[in-house]
Design an enzyme around this catalytic site. Sequence first.
Site, short mmCIF file in Angstrom:
data_model
loop_
_atom_site.label_atom_id
_atom_site.label_comp_id
_atom_site.label_asym_id
_atom_site.label_seq_id
_atom_site.Cartn_x
_atom_site.Cartn_y
_atom_site.Cartn_z
N ILE A 83 41.15 37.29 34.82
CA ILE A 83 41.63 38.50 35.48
C ILE A 83 40.43 39.22 36.08
CG2 ILE A 83 42.81 40.71 35.19
CD1 ILE A 83 44.30 39.52 32.84
N GLY A 84 40.35 39.20 37.41
CA GLY A 84 39.28 39.88 38.12
C GLY A 84 39.77 41.13 38.81
N ASN A 85 38.86 41.86 39.42
CA ASN A 85 39.22 43.12 40.06
C ASN A 85 40.11 42.92 41.28
OD1 ASN A 85 37.71 45.31 38.55
ND2 ASN A 85 36.03 43.91 39.00
N ILE A 110 43.73 37.45 40.19
CA ILE A 110 43.93 36.76 38.92
C ILE A 110 43.92 35.27 39.24
CG2 ILE A 110 45.49 36.35 36.98
CD1 ILE A 110 46.59 39.19 37.46
N ALA A 118 33.07 39.89 30.44
CA ALA A 118 33.42 38.60 29.83
C ALA A 118 33.26 37.46 30.82
CB ALA A 118 34.85 38.65 29.31
N ASP A 119 33.57 37.71 32.09
CA ASP A 119 33.46 36.64 33.08
C ASP A 119 32.02 36.21 33.29
OD1 ASP A 119 32.87 39.13 34.22
OD2 ASP A 119 33.63 38.58 36.20
N THR A 171 34.38 40.51 44.46
CA THR A 171 34.50 41.95 44.66
C THR A 171 33.13 42.61 44.58
OG1 THR A 171 36.69 41.88 43.64
CG2 THR A 171 35.65 44.03 43.86
#
Length: 261
Positions: free
Chosen positions: A9-11, A14, A110-111, A134
């Site tokens: 899950i990114g800004n 997903i 976490a990423d 992003t």
Amino acid sequence: MTSLIAVDIGNSNITIGAFDDQELTATWRIATRETRTVDEHTWALRGVLRSKGVEPESFDSAVICSVVPPLTESYLQALKASTNISPLLIGPGVRTGIRIHYDRTQDVGADRIVDAVAAHRLYGGPLIVVDIGTATVFDAVTGNGDYIGGAIAPGIELAADAMFRGTSQLRRVEMTAPDRVIGRSTIASMQSGFIFGFAELIEGMIARFKTELNPDAPEDVTVVATGGLADLMAAQTESFDHVNPELTLIGLRFIHEMNDS
């Protein structure tokens, strides 16, 4: 049976990956929307999986990482509702096989840790991971696999959006490289500034990182690019040794394997 579903899950997006044993067999990318309900996330997740012939119930394990805290719990519930599996959430207490040298370890996304784990496992070290999305994120990993920090700059599209919103006469432009650096129109000038300007930023930061990370032999530092815009920028610079847009999904699989015992 498809063995693992991995969710990042990114800004902006997903990203979802399906693994059959160690092989990444399918990927999906959907827009991040914090306002969606659990039911909406569940419906969207089931729909995108089935768009490539994958049934949500076909997975026997799941792993997820998130840099959007308001969305994390609702997506965990949606993933569980879709697959009938309790996912592994990357966070404190999860084994990663990597030592984190940061003033506050809980502040590292976490990423970023997942990417570091994957890049070191795949390419060795010392290395630099450049995540172009992003934000434009640089992470440094030693030869021994220690995560020692990084740098964060605005992303290309984020900068472009800020310029569009903050000026009266400039408009949105397509993110493609113009024919020359010296633009002869406003559109070409903006494209030059974004594409070539960010290429110079990336090259400059990589050079500085190499000198600091491995001063005796900076040329021995491996550079790995990932993120949604990695391919775009790879065409403008020779600073990358590897381009792997699926690095985070692969890292999620590695970490799941470490904790699946």
